[in-house]
Motif scaffolding. Structure first.
Motif, PDB file in Angstrom:
ATOM      1  N   SER A 231     100.548  55.703 -17.200  1.00  0.00           N
ATOM      2  CA  SER A 231      99.866  56.864 -16.607  1.00  0.00           C
ATOM      3  C   SER A 231      98.347  56.736 -16.670  1.00  0.00           C
ATOM      4  CB  SER A 231     100.307  58.155 -17.310  1.00  0.00           C
ATOM      5  OG  SER A 231      99.790  58.218 -18.623  1.00  0.00           O
ATOM      6  N   GLU A 232      97.848  55.809 -17.478  1.00  0.00           N
ATOM      7  CA  GLU A 232      96.402  55.609 -17.614  1.00  0.00           C
ATOM      8  C   GLU A 232      95.821  54.683 -16.542  1.00  0.00           C
ATOM      9  OE1 GLU A 232      94.265  57.005 -19.560  1.00  0.00           O
ATOM     10  OE2 GLU A 232      95.592  58.108 -20.905  1.00  0.00           O
ATOM     11  N   ILE A 233      96.669  54.075 -15.726  1.00  0.00           N
ATOM     12  CA  ILE A 233      96.185  53.087 -14.754  1.00  0.00           C
ATOM     13  C   ILE A 233      95.119  53.638 -13.808  1.00  0.00           C
ATOM     14  CG2 ILE A 233      96.874  51.657 -12.772  1.00  0.00           C
ATOM     15  CD1 ILE A 233      99.422  50.963 -14.294  1.00  0.00           C
ATOM     16  N   PRO A 234      95.278  54.853 -13.238  1.00  0.00           N
ATOM     17  CA  PRO A 234      94.206  55.365 -12.360  1.00  0.00           C
ATOM     18  C   PRO A 234      92.857  55.479 -13.071  1.00  0.00           C
ATOM     19  CG  PRO A 234      96.213  56.629 -12.050  1.00  0.00           C
ATOM     20  CD  PRO A 234      96.449  55.755 -13.248  1.00  0.00           C
ATOM     21  N   ASN A 235      92.869  55.894 -14.340  1.00  0.00           N
ATOM     22  CA  ASN A 235      91.623  55.981 -15.090  1.00  0.00           C
ATOM     23  C   ASN A 235      91.016  54.602 -15.327  1.00  0.00           C
ATOM     24  OD1 ASN A 235      91.759  58.794 -15.355  1.00  0.00           O
ATOM     25  ND2 ASN A 235      92.988  58.666 -17.223  1.00  0.00           N
ATOM     26  N   VAL A 236      91.861  53.625 -15.578  1.00  0.00           N
ATOM     27  CA  VAL A 236      91.380  52.251 -15.772  1.00  0.00           C
ATOM     28  C   VAL A 236      90.717  51.744 -14.505  1.00  0.00           C
ATOM     29  CG1 VAL A 236      92.104  49.860 -16.188  1.00  0.00           C
ATOM     30  CG2 VAL A 236      93.065  51.719 -17.562  1.00  0.00           C
ATOM     31  N   ILE A 237      91.319  52.007 -13.369  1.00  0.00           N
ATOM     32  CA  ILE A 237      90.749  51.580 -12.088  1.00  0.00           C
ATOM     33  C   ILE A 237      89.397  52.243 -11.852  1.00  0.00           C
ATOM     34  CG2 ILE A 237      91.054  51.686  -9.577  1.00  0.00           C
ATOM     35  CD1 ILE A 237      94.093  51.373 -10.067  1.00  0.00           C
ATOM     36  N   ALA A 238      89.314  53.545 -12.099  1.00  0.00           N
ATOM     37  CA  ALA A 238      88.059  54.275 -11.887  1.00  0.00           C
ATOM     38  C   ALA A 238      86.951  53.762 -12.818  1.00  0.00           C
ATOM     39  CB  ALA A 238      88.283  55.770 -12.107  1.00  0.00           C
ATOM     40  N   LYS A 239      87.275  53.557 -14.086  1.00  0.00           N
ATOM     41  CA  LYS A 239      86.285  53.068 -15.040  1.00  0.00           C
ATOM     42  C   LYS A 239      85.810  51.661 -14.679  1.00  0.00           C
ATOM     43  CE  LYS A 239      87.763  55.784 -19.085  1.00  0.00           C
ATOM     44  NZ  LYS A 239      86.457  56.271 -19.538  1.00  0.00           N
ATOM     45  N   THR A 240      86.724  50.832 -14.183  1.00  0.00           N
ATOM     46  CA  THR A 240      86.352  49.465 -13.800  1.00  0.00           C
ATOM     47  C   THR A 240      85.423  49.483 -12.596  1.00  0.00           C
ATOM     48  OG1 THR A 240      88.473  48.649 -14.632  1.00  0.00           O
ATOM     49  CG2 THR A 240      87.224  47.186 -13.198  1.00  0.00           C
ATOM     50  N   ASN A 241      85.699  50.327 -11.648  1.00  0.00           N
ATOM     51  CA  ASN A 241      84.813  50.438 -10.479  1.00  0.00           C
ATOM     52  C   ASN A 241      83.404  50.846 -10.899  1.00  0.00           C
ATOM     53  OD1 ASN A 241      86.722  49.705  -8.523  1.00  0.00           O
ATOM     54  ND2 ASN A 241      87.487  51.784  -8.311  1.00  0.00           N
ATOM     55  N   ASP A 242      83.305  51.771 -11.842  1.00  0.00           N
ATOM     56  CA  ASP A 242      81.985  52.195 -12.346  1.00  0.00           C
ATOM     57  C   ASP A 242      81.294  51.052 -13.085  1.00  0.00           C
ATOM     58  OD1 ASP A 242      82.449  54.720 -11.329  1.00  0.00           O
ATOM     59  OD2 ASP A 242      83.076  55.583 -13.249  1.00  0.00           O
ATOM     60  N   PHE A 243      82.049  50.313 -13.866  1.00  0.00           N
ATOM     61  CA  PHE A 243      81.502  49.189 -14.637  1.00  0.00           C
ATOM     62  C   PHE A 243      80.976  48.102 -13.697  1.00  0.00           C
ATOM     63  CE2 PHE A 243      82.070  45.299 -17.278  1.00  0.00           C
ATOM     64  CZ  PHE A 243      81.334  45.677 -18.390  1.00  0.00           C
ATOM     65  N   PHE A 244      81.734  47.839 -12.638  1.00  0.00           N
ATOM     66  CA  PHE A 244      81.281  46.851 -11.658  1.00  0.00           C
ATOM     67  C   PHE A 244      79.970  47.275 -11.022  1.00  0.00           C
ATOM     68  CE2 PHE A 244      80.941  45.502  -7.217  1.00  0.00           C
ATOM     69  CZ  PHE A 244      80.938  44.127  -7.376  1.00  0.00           C
ATOM     70  N   ALA A 245      79.850  48.553 -10.682  1.00  0.00           N
ATOM     71  CA  ALA A 245      78.622  49.044 -10.048  1.00  0.00           C
ATOM     72  C   ALA A 245      77.400  48.834 -10.942  1.00  0.00           C
ATOM     73  CB  ALA A 245      78.776  50.522  -9.706  1.00  0.00           C
ATOM     74  N   VAL A 246      77.573  49.012 -12.249  1.00  0.00           N
ATOM     75  CA  VAL A 246      76.465  48.825 -13.194  1.00  0.00           C
ATOM     76  C   VAL A 246      76.044  47.361 -13.271  1.00  0.00           C
ATOM     77  CG1 VAL A 246      75.810  48.964 -15.637  1.00  0.00           C
ATOM     78  CG2 VAL A 246      77.066  50.850 -14.568  1.00  0.00           C
ATOM     79  N   HIS A 247      77.020  46.454 -13.223  1.00  0.00           N
ATOM     80  CA  HIS A 247      76.736  45.032 -13.465  1.00  0.00           C
ATOM     81  C   HIS A 247      76.842  44.169 -12.210  1.00  0.00           C
ATOM     82  CE1 HIS A 247      76.652  45.590 -17.829  1.00  0.00           C
ATOM     83  NE2 HIS A 247      77.701  46.371 -17.689  1.00  0.00           N
ATOM     84  N   GLU A 248      76.883  44.794 -11.045  1.00  0.00           N
ATOM     85  CA  GLU A 248      77.131  44.046  -9.811  1.00  0.00           C
ATOM     86  C   GLU A 248      76.134  42.912  -9.593  1.00  0.00           C
ATOM     87  OE1 GLU A 248      77.728  44.721  -4.984  1.00  0.00           O
ATOM     88  OE2 GLU A 248      77.313  46.444  -6.298  1.00  0.00           O
ATOM     89  N   ALA A 249      74.874  43.149  -9.860  1.00  0.00           N
ATOM     90  CA  ALA A 249      73.854  42.131  -9.601  1.00  0.00           C
ATOM     91  C   ALA A 249      74.109  40.852 -10.394  1.00  0.00           C
ATOM     92  CB  ALA A 249      72.469  42.676  -9.927  1.00  0.00           C
ATOM     93  N   SER A 250      74.419  41.001 -11.682  1.00  0.00           N
ATOM     94  CA  SER A 250      74.656  39.806 -12.501  1.00  0.00           C
ATOM     95  C   SER A 250      75.987  39.156 -12.160  1.00  0.00           C
ATOM     96  CB  SER A 250      74.604  40.152 -13.994  1.00  0.00           C
ATOM     97  OG  SER A 250      75.563  41.131 -14.326  1.00  0.00           O
ATOM     98  N   PHE A 251      76.997  39.973 -11.806  1.00  0.00           N
ATOM     99  CA  PHE A 251      78.278  39.404 -11.391  1.00  0.00           C
ATOM    100  C   PHE A 251      78.107  38.562 -10.118  1.00  0.00           C
ATOM    101  CE2 PHE A 251      80.770  43.192 -13.353  1.00  0.00           C
ATOM    102  CZ  PHE A 251      80.789  42.554 -14.578  1.00  0.00           C
ATOM    103  N   LYS A 252      77.316  39.064  -9.204  1.00  0.00           N
ATOM    104  CA  LYS A 252      77.114  38.382  -7.924  1.00  0.00           C
ATOM    105  C   LYS A 252      76.447  37.026  -8.122  1.00  0.00           C
ATOM    106  CE  LYS A 252      75.204  39.185  -3.305  1.00  0.00           C
ATOM    107  NZ  LYS A 252      74.486  40.153  -2.442  1.00  0.00           N
ATOM    108  N   LEU A 253      75.552  36.940  -9.105  1.00  0.00           N
ATOM    109  CA  LEU A 253      74.818  35.703  -9.357  1.00  0.00           C
ATOM    110  C   LEU A 253      75.564  34.750 -10.290  1.00  0.00           C
ATOM    111  CD1 LEU A 253      71.221  37.184  -9.844  1.00  0.00           C
ATOM    112  CD2 LEU A 253      72.091  35.956  -7.838  1.00  0.00           C
ATOM    113  N   GLY A 254      76.630  35.223 -10.933  1.00  0.00           N
ATOM    114  CA  GLY A 254      77.332  34.433 -11.936  1.00  0.00           C
ATOM    115  C   GLY A 254      77.868  33.118 -11.409  1.00  0.00           C
ATOM    116  N   THR A 255      77.705  32.055 -12.211  1.00  0.00           N
ATOM    117  CA  THR A 255      78.190  30.729 -11.819  1.00  0.00           C
ATOM    118  C   THR A 255      79.206  30.147 -12.803  1.00  0.00           C
ATOM    119  OG1 THR A 255      76.330  29.662 -12.952  1.00  0.00           O
ATOM    120  CG2 THR A 255      76.038  30.184 -10.610  1.00  0.00           C
ATOM    121  N   ARG A 256      79.394  30.801 -13.955  1.00  0.00           N
ATOM    122  CA  ARG A 256      80.370  30.331 -14.951  1.00  0.00           C
ATOM    123  C   ARG A 256      80.903  31.552 -15.680  1.00  0.00           C
ATOM    124  NH1 ARG A 256      84.106  28.127 -17.679  1.00  0.00           N
ATOM    125  NH2 ARG A 256      83.766  26.471 -19.192  1.00  0.00           N
TER     126      ARG A 256
END
Length: 349
Positions: free
Chosen positions: A183-208
């Motif tokens: 039942s926690e899966i929707p919350n996990v998805i929402a939290k992950t989307n927020d986490f990605f938004a915070v770190h998107e720039a570094s994720f986009k540049l990541g090479t390893r």
């Protein structure tokens, strides 16, 4: 056209449906299992690794997992093995089918876990267990992975019931806990989307990319490796916590983005100590945990979850991040590549 995200968003409903329909099955073959050999490859192997600790704990059995091709050509069946489980989502893995056919000649009880109960692997075994999630048409499996983990948990409860390894009230407790986790899966998805938004720039540049886990989430780290390699298409590797400390840390540099996978466990303090030590040497050190986040480097799922069940949830952030990072890098995952691979290499039948 369906995408990874479509299947990720179906995970909650699919797992809830499986759990709601689950009934304990009496099977004399399950009652005899003490040492189980599992044959699996790819994401199926990772799911088995993630479920291994829980399956062993529930059923009071010993589990050995082997890559079927290598085992078929070079392995030796232990005298203690009394059953063989083949895990293949498609049911068409040629190496798994070949290995199970060979082992069946040894007189062992063989069964398969697959999403296609009419597939070649289903025809090769004594008994078939349906994954009950339909056919996943996107090659980068997500829903099939979590379904495999759940079905292995439920297999553990079924074997436990047949062997008397768990009391009825203990089985009911774990069923209830699984329901809460799912039942926690929707919350996990929402939290992950927020986490990605915070770190998107570094994720986009990541090479390893690297993930480090312990216990059941060693399997999660290995599935991270598979998913990121398939989608982000940059060097990606998953390690067991202690194994990383015995050499792999020596390659660390500022280009590395490292995920630490943590649960409420005696091993959590060691994982945190490693993160603290490595943080100055890598580009980013991030944590994905079932606990609450303590700072911006942590994705805290805030789920009260037994470590034995945690692999069902902790893989989902990596599934989402794999898709979103690949998309941010401009990779079109709907564009098929190496389209003739299976035909030329005969990896599937």
């Amino acid at each position: 056209m369906e995408t990874m995200l479509d299947y990720i968003n179906e995970e909650e409903a699919t797992l809830k449906n499986i759990l709601a329909k689950f009934t304990l099955k009496k099977d004399v073959n399950f009652k005899k299992i003490n040492n189980l050999l599992i044959l699996a490859t790819g994401s199926s192997y990772n799911a088995c690794l993630a479920a291994k600790v829980t399956l062993e704990k529930f059923a009071a059995i010993s589990v050995t997992i082997e890559e079927p091709y290598n085992f078929n050509h070079y392995g030796r069946i232990s005298d203690g093995i009394d059953a063989v489980l083949a895990v293949s989502q498609s049911g068409k893995s040629a190496s798994t089918i070949d290995a199970i056919a060979k082992l069946k000649k040894e007189g062992l009880f063989t069964f398969a876990l697959t999403s296609d109960v009419t597939s070649p692997i289903a025809e090769a075994v004594d008994e078939v267990l349906d994954l009950e999630m339909g056919i996943e048409k996107v090659g980068f499996v997500t829903k099939g992975y979590v379904t495999t983990v759940l079905q292995l948990f439920l297999l553990g409860l079924t074997i436990a019931d047949n062997k008397g390894a768990l009391l009825p009230e203990q089985i009911d407790f774990y069923r209830s806990e699984l329901k809460k986790v799912i039942s926690e899966i929707p919350n996990v998805i929402a939290k992950t989307n927020d986490f990605f938004a915070v770190h998107e720039a570094s994720f986009k540049l990541g090479t390893r990319f690297i993930a480090i886990g312990y216990g059941p989430n060693w399997g999660t780290a290995k599935e991270f490796e598979t998913k990121f390699t398939e989608t982000v298409r940059k060097p990606s590797q998953g390690f067991e916590l202690e194994a990383y400390m015995h050499g792999p840390y020596l390659e660390a540099n500022s280009e590395h983005l490292v995920f630490f996978i943590e649960t409420k466990s005696v091993n959590r303090a060691r994982s945190q100590a490693l993160k603290t030590y490595m943080a100055p040497y890598v580009g980013q050190a991030l944590t994905i945990t079932t606990q609450a986040a303590e700072n911006a480097t942590e994705l805290g799922l805030e789920v009260e979850c037994d470590e034995l069940l945690s692999a069902l949830l902790l893989v989902i952030p990596f599934q989402i991040l794999a898709y979103k990072i690949a998309t941010a890098k401009g990779i079109d995952l709907n564009q098929r590549i190496f389209d003739d691979f299976d035909r030329v290499l005969k990896s599937k039948v």
